[in-house]
Design an enzyme around this catalytic site. Structure first.
Site, PDB file in Angstrom:
ATOM      1  N   GLU A 131       0.810  -1.237   0.000  1.00 18.52           N
ATOM      2  CA  GLU A 131       0.000   0.000   0.000  1.00 18.52           C
ATOM      3  C   GLU A 131       0.836   1.277   0.000  1.00 18.52           C
ATOM      4  OE1 GLU A 131      -2.783  -0.529   3.256  1.00 18.52           O
ATOM      5  OE2 GLU A 131      -3.482  -2.430   2.443  1.00 18.52           O
TER       6      GLU A 131
ATOM      7  N   GLU B 277      -6.121 -10.851  -0.965  1.00 18.36           N
ATOM      8  CA  GLU B 277      -6.919 -10.626   0.262  1.00 18.36           C
ATOM      9  C   GLU B 277      -8.412 -10.599  -0.083  1.00 18.36           C
ATOM     10  OE1 GLU B 277      -5.531  -7.144   2.421  1.00 18.36           O
ATOM     11  OE2 GLU B 277      -3.439  -7.603   1.995  1.00 18.36           O
TER      12      GLU B 277
HETATM   13  O1  9MR Z   1      -7.249  -8.112   8.634  1.00 21.87           O
HETATM   14  C1  9MR Z   1      -6.306  -7.295   9.290  1.00 21.87           C
HETATM   15  C2  9MR Z   1      -6.876  -6.809  10.617  1.00 21.87           C
HETATM   16  O2  9MR Z   1      -7.035  -7.901  11.506  1.00 21.87           O
HETATM   17  C3  9MR Z   1      -5.979  -5.746  11.219  1.00 21.87           C
HETATM   18  O3  9MR Z   1      -6.596  -5.213  12.374  1.00 21.87           O
HETATM   19  C4  9MR Z   1      -5.754  -4.653  10.199  1.00 21.87           C
HETATM   20  C5  9MR Z   1      -4.848  -3.555  10.743  1.00 21.87           C
HETATM   21  O4  9MR Z   1      -4.716  -2.526   9.838  1.00 21.87           O
HETATM   22  O5  9MR Z   1      -5.145  -5.211   9.041  1.00 21.87           O
HETATM   23  C6  9MR Z   1      -5.994  -6.100   8.393  1.00 21.87           C
HETATM   24  O6  9MR Z   1      -5.423  -6.581   7.202  1.00 21.87           O
HETATM   25  C7  9MR Z   1      -5.137  -5.607   6.193  1.00 21.87           C
HETATM   26  C8  9MR Z   1      -3.949  -6.104   5.428  1.00 21.87           C
HETATM   27  O7  9MR Z   1      -2.869  -6.341   6.296  1.00 21.87           O
HETATM   28  C9  9MR Z   1      -3.547  -5.109   4.344  1.00 21.87           C
HETATM   29  N1  9MR Z   1      -4.648  -4.811   3.478  1.00 21.87           N
HETATM   30  C10 9MR Z   1      -5.886  -4.397   4.125  1.00 21.87           C
HETATM   31  C11 9MR Z   1      -6.291  -5.452   5.174  1.00 21.87           C
HETATM   32  C12 9MR Z   1      -7.616  -5.104   5.805  1.00 21.87           C
HETATM   33  O8  9MR Z   1      -7.514  -3.912   6.514  1.00 21.87           O
END
Ligand code: 9MR
Length: 306
Positions: A114, A220
């Site tokens: 990102e 994802e």
């Molecule tokens: O699914 C993840 C969640 O449990 C965390 O709290 C969050 C923190 O920012 O990150 C989520 O996963 C993210 C991923 O690492 C990167 N792309 C977006 C995902 C959803 O927010």
């Protein structure tokens, strides 16, 4: 699928699905810097190594997520003080210690996650502020030095829906590749909904990325049935739309040349585990299994389409 180690250890239904239904695993959180590198001179491998063992025992491919991101950073990185070359050294050590530890165990990495805004500008992350725009290139070089066999990805959301973002990503990585920087693939996160983005946009993105020679990881996936956060009940109609959407994108994915298909990863197992409910505070049912781990129509149609 994305795994939550606590669920894996505590819920037999979760574990059974993880063992029997998926062949590739991403850690939903425990491979992120705040977990792996909690203090400057401390790396915490305990949970991550448990997941490595699970993957080895059960013959699963393990994808590493993520080496460099602006979220889920430990506070010592956010508060780190030093010149840009101090930052570079710290950044290099972070990447190389992790890649070396997991060498031969993790098949691929989201090296940078990102780094772009939706309008195509580089996100002004702490890494960019302290090291400069070249932090992206450096991250790939450092990762490759430590594990030359790992498949290296850039990972982001809205790659299909935001053309300016996709073009900026391709422009940067095409130019880096011309210089010989080892970047092998692009992760399209695919946090999408039943009607957004349109399939045509997803098709265009797949074509552009694979034409430029990138492996593509749907990294994802979740398909929201309630993107606007209304009061809803899960209905057959919504579930069928969700099944149709996943079928459509799976067919499109299968049309790209096989050497560019890295895999499709779902961001969770059961609707009860989805980040969407917590993050947006809305009712949603975006995954393959319902709250009780029963298969949903989207699961059944997906299996037929594979
Ligand atoms: O699914 C993840 C969640 O449990 C965390 O709290 C969050 C923190 O920012 O990150 C989520 O996963 C993210 C991923 O690492 C990167 N792309 C977006 C995902 C959803 O927010």
């Amino acid at each position: 699928m994305a795994i939550d180690l606590n669920e894996l250890n505590s819920d037999d239904r979760y574990r059974t699905v993880a063992m029997n239904q998926f062949n590739s695993i991403t850690a939903e959180n425990i491979f992120k810097p705040v977990y792996l590198h909690p203090n400057e001179n401390t790396f915490n491998w305990v949970e991550a190594d448990q997941l490595v063992d699970f993957c080895e025992t059960n013959n699963k491919r393990l994808h590493g997520h993520t080496l460099i991101w602006h979220n889920q950073l430990p506070s010592w990185i956010e508060n780190f003080e030093g010149t840009s070359s101090d930052w570079d050294l710290m950044f290099k050590k972070h990447i190389q210690t992790i890649c070396t530890h997991f060498k031969g165990k993790v098949s691929s990495w989201d090296v940078v996650n990102e780094a772009f805004e939706d309008n195509g500008e580089l996100r002004n992350t702490i890494w960019r502020q302290k090291i400069g725009d070249s932090y992206i290139e450096k991250a790939f070089v450092y990762a490759h030095e430590s594990d030359p066999d790992a498949v290296l990805f850039y990972n982001d959301y809205n790659i299909a829906s935001k053309k300016a973002k996709r073009q900026a990503i391709l422009e940067l990585f095409n130019s880096l590749r011309q210089k010989g920087v080892p970047i092998h693939g692009i992760g399209m996160q695919m946090h999408i909904s039943i009607d957004y983005p349109k399939n045509k946009k997803i098709e265009n993105a797949l074509t552009e990325l694979s034409d430029d020679g990138y492996k593509i990881h749907f990294s994802e996936i979740d398909i929201s049935v309630n993107p606007n956060g209304k009061d809803i009940e899960p209905s057959t109609e919504l579930y069928d739309c969700q099944a149709d959407k996943l079928t459509a994108i799976t067919k499109l994915y299968k049309e790209i040349p096989s050497e560019y298909q890295y895999g499709m990863t779902f961001w969770g197992v059961s609707d009860q585990n989805t980040w969407i409910r917590t993050f947006f505070g809305r009712e949603d049912y975006p995954l393959l299994f319902d709250d009780d781990y029963n298969t949903k129509p989207v699961y059944c149609k997906f299996k037929e389409t594979l």
